[in-house]
Design a protein around this motif. Structure first.
Motif, PDB file in Angstrom:
ATOM      1  N   MET A  27       0.827  -1.196   0.000  1.00  0.00           N
ATOM      2  CA  MET A  27       0.000   0.000   0.000  1.00  0.00           C
ATOM      3  C   MET A  27       0.865   1.251   0.000  1.00  0.00           C
ATOM      4  O   MET A  27       2.092   1.153   0.141  1.00  0.00           O
ATOM      5  CB  MET A  27      -0.975  -0.019   1.185  1.00  0.00           C
ATOM      6  N   LEU A  70      -6.387   0.996   4.033  1.00  0.00           N
ATOM      7  CA  LEU A  70      -7.065  -0.071   4.775  1.00  0.00           C
ATOM      8  C   LEU A  70      -6.026  -1.115   5.171  1.00  0.00           C
ATOM      9  O   LEU A  70      -5.342  -1.678   4.309  1.00  0.00           O
ATOM     10  CB  LEU A  70      -8.140  -0.708   3.886  1.00  0.00           C
ATOM     11  N   ALA A  71      -5.911  -1.374   6.458  1.00  0.00           N
ATOM     12  CA  ALA A  71      -4.883  -2.309   6.918  1.00  0.00           C
ATOM     13  C   ALA A  71      -5.313  -2.957   8.232  1.00  0.00           C
ATOM     14  O   ALA A  71      -5.896  -2.300   9.095  1.00  0.00           O
ATOM     15  CB  ALA A  71      -3.559  -1.570   7.127  1.00  0.00           C
ATOM     16  N   CYS A  76      -4.238 -10.371  13.091  1.00  0.00           N
ATOM     17  CA  CYS A  76      -5.708 -10.263  13.197  1.00  0.00           C
ATOM     18  C   CYS A  76      -6.390 -10.485  11.846  1.00  0.00           C
ATOM     19  O   CYS A  76      -7.619 -10.366  11.738  1.00  0.00           O
ATOM     20  CB  CYS A  76      -6.104  -8.892  13.727  1.00  0.00           C
ATOM     21  N   GLY A  78      -8.074 -12.087   8.526  1.00  0.00           N
ATOM     22  CA  GLY A  78      -8.932 -13.262   8.320  1.00  0.00           C
ATOM     23  C   GLY A  78      -9.973 -13.455   9.406  1.00  0.00           C
ATOM     24  O   GLY A  78     -10.592 -14.511   9.499  1.00  0.00           O
ATOM     25  N   GLY A  80     -12.470 -10.970   9.945  1.00  0.00           N
ATOM     26  CA  GLY A  80     -13.599 -10.074   9.690  1.00  0.00           C
ATOM     27  C   GLY A  80     -13.347  -8.613  10.032  1.00  0.00           C
ATOM     28  O   GLY A  80     -14.250  -7.786   9.903  1.00  0.00           O
ATOM     29  N   VAL A  81     -12.121  -8.288  10.469  1.00  0.00           N
ATOM     30  CA  VAL A  81     -11.826  -6.889  10.854  1.00  0.00           C
ATOM     31  C   VAL A  81     -11.871  -5.982   9.618  1.00  0.00           C
ATOM     32  O   VAL A  81     -12.470  -4.903   9.639  1.00  0.00           O
ATOM     33  CB  VAL A  81     -10.451  -6.789  11.557  1.00  0.00           C
ATOM     34  N   ARG A  83     -13.440  -6.404   6.746  1.00  0.00           N
ATOM     35  CA  ARG A  83     -14.812  -6.220   6.259  1.00  0.00           C
ATOM     36  C   ARG A  83     -15.591  -5.260   7.176  1.00  0.00           C
ATOM     37  O   ARG A  83     -16.344  -4.405   6.700  1.00  0.00           O
ATOM     38  CB  ARG A  83     -15.539  -7.559   6.178  1.00  0.00           C
ATOM     39  N   THR A 105      -6.187  -1.223  -5.388  1.00  0.00           N
ATOM     40  CA  THR A 105      -5.748  -2.283  -4.489  1.00  0.00           C
ATOM     41  C   THR A 105      -5.094  -3.455  -5.202  1.00  0.00           C
ATOM     42  O   THR A 105      -5.234  -3.624  -6.414  1.00  0.00           O
ATOM     43  CB  THR A 105      -6.980  -2.799  -3.686  1.00  0.00           C
ATOM     44  N   GLN A 107      -5.755  -6.298  -3.429  1.00  0.00           N
ATOM     45  CA  GLN A 107      -6.588  -7.275  -2.699  1.00  0.00           C
ATOM     46  C   GLN A 107      -7.933  -7.440  -3.398  1.00  0.00           C
ATOM     47  O   GLN A 107      -8.986  -7.154  -2.832  1.00  0.00           O
ATOM     48  CB  GLN A 107      -6.775  -6.811  -1.250  1.00  0.00           C
ATOM     49  N   GLU A 109      -9.762 -10.055  -4.297  1.00  0.00           N
ATOM     50  CA  GLU A 109     -10.769 -10.980  -3.758  1.00  0.00           C
ATOM     51  C   GLU A 109     -11.424 -10.398  -2.501  1.00  0.00           C
ATOM     52  O   GLU A 109     -12.643 -10.498  -2.326  1.00  0.00           O
ATOM     53  CB  GLU A 109     -10.148 -12.345  -3.456  1.00  0.00           C
ATOM     54  N   ARG A 113     -15.397  -9.582  -2.108  1.00  0.00           N
ATOM     55  CA  ARG A 113     -16.229 -10.105  -1.016  1.00  0.00           C
ATOM     56  C   ARG A 113     -16.984  -8.969  -0.321  1.00  0.00           C
ATOM     57  O   ARG A 113     -17.995  -9.203   0.321  1.00  0.00           O
ATOM     58  CB  ARG A 113     -15.383 -10.847   0.029  1.00  0.00           C
ATOM     59  N   ARG A 171     -17.910 -16.501  -5.115  1.00  0.00           N
ATOM     60  CA  ARG A 171     -18.935 -17.501  -4.847  1.00  0.00           C
ATOM     61  C   ARG A 171     -20.096 -16.815  -4.139  1.00  0.00           C
ATOM     62  O   ARG A 171     -19.898 -16.088  -3.194  1.00  0.00           O
ATOM     63  CB  ARG A 171     -18.381 -18.610  -3.945  1.00  0.00           C
TER      64      ARG A 171
HETATM   65  C1  LIG Z   1      -6.808  -6.731   2.888  1.00  0.00           C
HETATM   66  C2  LIG Z   1      -7.090  -6.758   4.387  1.00  0.00           C
HETATM   67  C3  LIG Z   1      -7.445  -5.344   4.842  1.00  0.00           C
HETATM   68  C4  LIG Z   1      -8.301  -7.681   4.633  1.00  0.00           C
HETATM   69  O1  LIG Z   1      -8.650  -7.637   6.002  1.00  0.00           O
HETATM   70  P1  LIG Z   1      -9.076  -8.978   6.797  1.00  0.00           P
HETATM   71  O2  LIG Z   1      -9.522  -8.566   8.144  1.00  0.00           O
HETATM   72  O3  LIG Z   1      -7.962  -9.948   6.711  1.00  0.00           O
HETATM   73  O4  LIG Z   1     -10.300  -9.499   5.909  1.00  0.00           O
HETATM   74  P2  LIG Z   1     -11.669 -10.177   6.422  1.00  0.00           P
HETATM   75  O5  LIG Z   1     -11.328 -11.196   7.445  1.00  0.00           O
HETATM   76  O6  LIG Z   1     -12.622  -9.104   6.835  1.00  0.00           O
HETATM   77  O7  LIG Z   1     -12.153 -10.872   5.088  1.00  0.00           O
HETATM   78  C5  LIG Z   1     -13.416 -10.611   4.450  1.00  0.00           C
HETATM   79  C6  LIG Z   1     -13.590 -11.625   3.324  1.00  0.00           C
HETATM   80  O8  LIG Z   1     -12.529 -11.472   2.363  1.00  0.00           O
HETATM   81  C7  LIG Z   1     -11.801 -12.672   2.228  1.00  0.00           C
HETATM   82  N1  LIG Z   1     -10.368 -12.321   2.087  1.00  0.00           N
HETATM   83  C8  LIG Z   1      -9.652 -11.457   2.856  1.00  0.00           C
HETATM   84  N2  LIG Z   1      -8.381 -11.371   2.411  1.00  0.00           N
HETATM   85  C9  LIG Z   1      -8.299 -12.202   1.356  1.00  0.00           C
HETATM   86  C10 LIG Z   1      -7.251 -12.553   0.476  1.00  0.00           C
HETATM   87  N3  LIG Z   1      -6.027 -12.014   0.582  1.00  0.00           N
HETATM   88  N4  LIG Z   1      -7.510 -13.444  -0.501  1.00  0.00           N
HETATM   89  C11 LIG Z   1      -8.727 -13.984  -0.607  1.00  0.00           C
HETATM   90  N5  LIG Z   1      -9.778 -13.698   0.197  1.00  0.00           N
HETATM   91  C12 LIG Z   1      -9.562 -12.807   1.152  1.00  0.00           C
HETATM   92  C13 LIG Z   1     -12.043 -13.441   3.521  1.00  0.00           C
HETATM   93  O9  LIG Z   1     -11.893 -14.823   3.334  1.00  0.00           O
HETATM   94  C14 LIG Z   1     -13.482 -13.069   3.803  1.00  0.00           C
HETATM   95  O10 LIG Z   1     -14.336 -13.837   2.960  1.00  0.00           O
HETATM   96  P3  LIG Z   1     -15.836 -14.310   3.360  1.00  0.00           P
HETATM   97  O11 LIG Z   1     -16.729 -13.371   2.624  1.00  0.00           O
HETATM   98  O12 LIG Z   1     -15.907 -15.679   2.861  1.00  0.00           O
HETATM   99  O13 LIG Z   1     -15.969 -14.186   4.849  1.00  0.00           O
HETATM  100  C15 LIG Z   1      -5.893  -7.303   5.204  1.00  0.00           C
HETATM  101  O14 LIG Z   1      -5.561  -8.580   4.739  1.00  0.00           O
HETATM  102  C16 LIG Z   1      -4.643  -6.434   5.137  1.00  0.00           C
HETATM  103  O15 LIG Z   1      -4.440  -5.565   5.978  1.00  0.00           O
HETATM  104  N6  LIG Z   1      -3.767  -6.680   4.134  1.00  0.00           N
HETATM  105  C17 LIG Z   1      -2.496  -5.968   4.023  1.00  0.00           C
HETATM  106  C18 LIG Z   1      -2.672  -4.520   3.644  1.00  0.00           C
HETATM  107  C19 LIG Z   1      -3.429  -4.366   2.354  1.00  0.00           C
HETATM  108  O16 LIG Z   1      -3.139  -4.972   1.340  1.00  0.00           O
HETATM  109  N7  LIG Z   1      -4.456  -3.476   2.392  1.00  0.00           N
HETATM  110  C20 LIG Z   1      -5.286  -3.169   1.255  1.00  0.00           C
HETATM  111  C21 LIG Z   1      -4.867  -1.861   0.687  1.00  0.00           C
HETATM  112  S1  LIG Z   1      -6.068  -1.280  -0.490  1.00  0.00           S
END
Ligand SMILES: CC(C)(COP(=O)(O)OP(=O)(O)OC[C@H]1O[C@@H](n2cnc3c(N)ncnc32)[C@H](O)[C@@H]1OP(=O)(O)O)[C@@H](O)C(=O)NCCC(=O)NCCS
Length: 172
Positions: A27, A70-71, A76, A78, A80-81, A83, A105, A107, A109, A113, A171
């Motif tokens: 990011m 968003l981070a 923590c 996976g 739901g934080v 979302r 992004t 991210q 997928e 979701r 899905r």
């Molecule tokens: C991207 C990020 C914010 C997601 O937050 P998270 O708390 O891990 O995600 P959640 O647990 O709320 O996931 C929500 C849904 O997305 C899916 N999901 C989350 N990350 C995923 C990934 N990398 N690949 C596939 N699916 C993913 C989860 O399985 C969940 O699916 P569901 O609808 O079946 O429940 C986090 O992984 C993160 O901080 N990543 C590093 C920083 C980054 O890349 N930020 C984005 C900048 S735009």
């Protein structure tokens, strides 16, 4: 866990979290001065005083805002934080009367979701790109643009941004 608007005391933790991921190229880096200036954009997920995650809603136009920075803390993820933060920011956008929110992004997928769809980057309005000069990937941007419509946009009111791809792996 509680999701709430950020306050000044959260900023040092937000700074460490966002810039830790920025060092990994995930990011955009955010200097402290920018975080303090834009504190009102930010929401945080907290447990007590600890910031588990953060995200910002940055308004760009009368009907358009970006979800950015968003981070979620690595340990923590996976749970739901992420979302929950997006839901909070989307609700804020709805309360403000915005019509659409987008994210740039890697991210795909995760945002799918959360109800976002891929759009061609070039179809986003010019004003979206004003901060790209701060990005190391300015000349070779490989981020994916994703949008979520919150309400129908009357034709006269705004340019519709066409969705180009519905990812097959979503899905329902
Ligand atoms: C991207 C990020 C914010 C997601 O937050 P998270 O708390 O891990 O995600 P959640 O647990 O709320 O996931 C929500 C849904 O997305 C899916 N999901 C989350 N990350 C995923 C990934 N990398 N690949 C596939 N699916 C993913 C989860 O399985 C969940 O699916 P569901 O609808 O079946 O429940 C986090 O992984 C993160 O901080 N990543 C590093 C920083 C980054 O890349 N930020 C984005 C900048 S735009």
């Amino acid at each position: 866990m509680q999701i709430r608007k950020a306050v000044m005391a959260d900023i040092p933790q937000i700074h460490r979290l966002v810039n830790g991921y920025a060092q990994q190229g995930l990011m955009l880096r955010r200097p402290l001065v920018m975080l303090y200036e834009q504190v009102r954009d930010f929401a945080v997920a907290v447990e007590g005083d600890r910031v588990l995650g953060c995200g910002a809603l940055h308004i760009l136009w009368h009907d358009l805002a970006e979800i950015r920075s968003l981070a979620v803390q690595p340990e923590c993820r996976g749970r739901g934080v992420g979302r929950a933060l997006v839901d909070f920011l989307v609700q804020e956008a709805l309360d403000l009367g915005l019509a659409r929110v987008f994210a740039l992004t890697y991210q795909q997928e995760f945002f799918a979701r959360c109800g976002f769809q891929v759009v061609k980057k070039e179809t986003l309005p010019q004003k979206v790109w004003k901060e790209c000069i701060y990005c190391e990937k300015f000349h070779a941007c490989d981020e994916i643009a994703m949008i979520r419509y919150l309400r129908p946009v009357p034709e006269a009111e705004s340019e519709e941004i066409p969705v180009v791809e519905i990812p097959l792996w979503v899905r329902e």
